[in-house]
Design an enzyme around this catalytic site. Structure first.
Site, PDB file in Angstrom:
ATOM      1  N   ASP A 166       0.835  -1.204   0.000  1.00 34.71           N
ATOM      2  CA  ASP A 166       0.000   0.000   0.000  1.00 34.71           C
ATOM      3  C   ASP A 166       0.866   1.249   0.000  1.00 34.71           C
ATOM      4  O   ASP A 166       0.571   2.225  -0.684  1.00 34.71           O
ATOM      5  CB  ASP A 166      -0.939   0.024   1.217  1.00 34.71           C
ATOM      6  N   ARG A 213       0.034   6.395  -6.662  1.00 35.43           N
ATOM      7  CA  ARG A 213      -1.292   6.958  -6.980  1.00 35.43           C
ATOM      8  C   ARG A 213      -1.287   8.471  -6.815  1.00 35.43           C
ATOM      9  O   ARG A 213      -1.870   9.201  -7.607  1.00 35.43           O
ATOM     10  CB  ARG A 213      -2.366   6.321  -6.083  1.00 35.43           C
TER      11      ARG A 213
HETATM   12  N1  URA Z   1      -6.587   6.868   2.819  1.00 32.83           N
HETATM   13  C1  URA Z   1      -5.855   5.753   2.552  1.00 32.83           C
HETATM   14  O1  URA Z   1      -5.250   5.173   3.433  1.00 32.83           O
HETATM   15  N2  URA Z   1      -5.826   5.334   1.266  1.00 32.83           N
HETATM   16  C2  URA Z   1      -6.484   5.944   0.259  1.00 32.83           C
HETATM   17  O2  URA Z   1      -6.415   5.485  -0.859  1.00 32.83           O
HETATM   18  C3  URA Z   1      -7.240   7.079   0.567  1.00 32.83           C
HETATM   19  C4  URA Z   1      -7.282   7.510   1.872  1.00 32.83           C
END
Ligand code: URA
Length: 426
Positions: A160, A167
Site C-alpha cells: 500500500d 497513486r
Molecule cells: N486513505 C488511505 O489510506 N488510502 C487511500 O487510498 C485514501 C485515503
C-alpha cells in the site's frame, strides 16, 4: 503471467483472477514490476473500476505484503477508522468509552497530512506522551486500560505504501476500489476482531457526496466481512468541522471535555453512535443497549478514567484530564468577526482545515514540523445568525506576526446569507 496481459485485461474490463492480482501485487512490492507498468494498471482501474471480488483479492494481497499483527490482548479487540476530516477527534472519545465497557481498543494511527489531522499528532500535544512503543509495552497497556495508541508501523502493508505514493503522483487516488483496498488492507493487517468504519462525506472529506461515501462504505464493509471480521461502516457528514476545536492541543481539550460530560452536540452524538456500533459488534447487546452503555461510560466518568490511565502509562501528563488548561497554549490569538449581520448557511470544511494548517497546525508535506498549539475555535455553525462584530472564530498560533491571510481565508470559508436590517429612519 506478465504485467502487459494484466494491464490489457483491466483496460478491456475483463475480470482478473485472484492469482493474477496476487502476482501483480507481490511482484510490484518486490520491485520486479516497474512503476510505469503499475501506473498503467492503476489508471486502467481508475477508469474501468474493479469488481467486488477483484477488490477483495487486491485488498487481501496488499494486507499479506507485510507483517500481520497478532496481539496478545485479553478479550475482544476492536479498531476504528475514519476516512478523515476536520476536527475529527472521535478516536480519543470512542476508544476510552469502548474500553470502559470491556473491549480492548488497540489503535494504530497516523499523522495528519493536508487539511486533515492525525491522532498521533493530537496525542503528542500532551507533554511527554509517547506513541512509538515496543509491541510488548503496547500490549501491557492494553491489558491494563483497554485502550492504547501507537504510530503506524513501517512493516505493515508495504504494497500500500508503494502504491499510494504512486497513486498520488499519477492522478489515481480518486478511485473507490483503490481507496477501499488501501484503507482495508491496513486495517486487516492490524487484525482486530471488530472494525468500525466512519466514512465521511462533504466539503472536508475525500468523498464529496453522500452517495459516493455510501458506495465506499458498502464496499469496505464487504471486504471486512469477506476477511471474517465483524465490520460496520457508518456514513457521517463532514460538511462542517466535527466539534468546535480544530488543531492538535485544542482537539485533545475538546475530546477531554466530551468525556467530562461538558460538551454535547454533533461531536458527542457521533462518538456515542460509533462507540455503540463497536460495542454491538463486540456482542455487548442491541444497538439501543449499547448506546445506553456508552452514555453511562461518559456520565460515570469511567471513560475519562481510562483516558487518564492510558495517558499516564504512555508517558503523558494525566492531569490534563482534570484541567485542560495544562495543555500547551498558543502565544497569540486573533478573533475573526462578522463584517455584517448574517445567517451562516455552510462552512467549507476543507478551507477551515487549510486555514488551520496555515496557522501551523498541519503539514503540507510528510515530515514537516507542526505547532501543537495552533488551530481554530469555531464560535458559530450552520444555521446560526450573527450580528456585525460578533466573533465567528478565534485563530491561534505561535507565529504571531500576521494573522491577516489566515483570517481572510477563514472568512471566505463561511457561506452566508445577508440579513437585511431595516433601521428606522431618523
Ligand atoms: N486513505 C488511505 O489510506 N488510502 C487511500 O487510498 C485514501 C485515503
Amino acid at each position: 503471467m506478465n504485467a502487459i496481459d494484466i494491464i490489457n485485461k483491466t483496460k478491456k474490463a475483463i475480470t482478473l483472477t485472484d492469482d493474477e492480482i496476487r502476482w501483480l501485487v507481490e511482484n510490484y512490492t518486490n520491485g520486479e514490476i516497474p512503476d510505469y507498468q503499475m501506473s498503467a494498471w492503476l489508471m486502467a482501474v481508475r477508469l474501468n473500476g474493479l469488481t467486488e471480488e477483484e477488490t477483495k483479492s487486491l485488498t487481501y494481497a496488499m494486507r499479506d505484503s507485510g507483517e500481520i499483527i497478532r496481539l496478545k490482548a485479553e478479550g475482544i479487540t476492536a479498531d476504528k477508522h475514519s476516512t478523515g476530516g476536520v476536527g475529527d477527534k472521535t478516536t480519543l472519545i470512542i476508544g476510552p468509552i469502548a474500553a470502559a465497557c470491556g473491549i480492548c481498543v488497540a489503535k494504530m494511527s497516523g499523522r495528519g497530512l493536508g487539511h486533515t489531522g492525525g491522532t498521533i499528532d493530537k496525542l503528542e500535544s500532551i507533554s511527554g506522551f509517547r506513541t512509538e512503543l515496543p509491541v510488548d509495552e503496547f500490549e501491557r497497556i492494553l491489558r491494563k486500560t483497554g485502550f492504547a495508541v501507537i504510530s503506524q508501523s513501517g512493516e505493515l502493508c508495504p504494497a500500500d505504501k508503494k502504491m499510494y505514493d504512486l497513486r498520488n503522483a499519477t492522478g489515481t487516488v480518486d478511485s473507490i476500489p483503490l481507496i477501499a483496498a488501501s484503507i482495508m488492507s491496513k486495517k486487516l493487517a492490524v487484525n482486530a476482531d471488530c472494525l468500525v468504519l466512519d466514512v465521511k462525506y462533504g466539503s472536508g472529506a475525500f468523498m464529496k457526496t453522500r452517495e459516493s461515501a455510501q458506495q465506499l462504505a458498502d464496499l469496505m464493509e464487504k471486504i471486512g466481512k469477506g476477511a471474517e471480521k465483524r465490520c460496520k461502516a457508518e456514513v457521517t457528514d463532514m460538511d462542517s468541522p466535527l466539534g468546535l476545536n480544530i488543531g492538535n492541543a485544542l482537539e485533545v481539550a475538546e475530546a477531554i471535555e466530551v468525556l467530562q460530560g461538558k460538551v454535547k452536540g454533533k461531536l458527542y452524538d457521533t462518538s456515542i453512535q460509533l462507540a455503540a456500533d463497536m460495542l454491538q459488534l463486540a456482542g455487548k447487546g442491541s444497538y439501543e443497549e449499547c448506546v445506553k452503555m456508552a452514555v453511562e461510560a461518559v456520565d460515570s466518568g469511567r471513560a475519562l478514567d481510562v483516558l487518564r490511565e492510558t495517558i499516564k502509562l504512555q508517558g503523558g501528563d494525566p492531569s490534563v484530564c482534570d484541567d485542560v488548561s495544562l495543555l500547551p497554549v498558543a502565544r497569540c490569538s486573533y478573533e475573526v468577526r462578522a463584517v455584517q449581520d448574517m445567517k451562516i448557511i455552510r462552512i467549507n470544511c476543507e478551507e477551515i482545515g487549510m486555514t488551520s494548517l496555515l496557522l501551523g497546525a498541519g503539514r503540507l508535506c510528510k515530515g514537516d514540523p507542526i505547532d501543537m498549539t495552533a488551530g481554530i475555535i469555531m464560535h458559530v455553525g450552520p444555521g446560526d445568525s450573527v450580528s456585525t462584530g460578533d466573533t465567528l472564530m478565534t485563530l491561534y498560533s505561535t507565529l504571531c506576526s500576521d494573522f491577516s491571510d489566515a483570517a481572510v481565508r477563514a472568512l471566505n470559508a463561511i457561506d452566508f446569507e445577508s440579513v437585511n436590517c431595516h433601521k428606522p429612519l431618523t
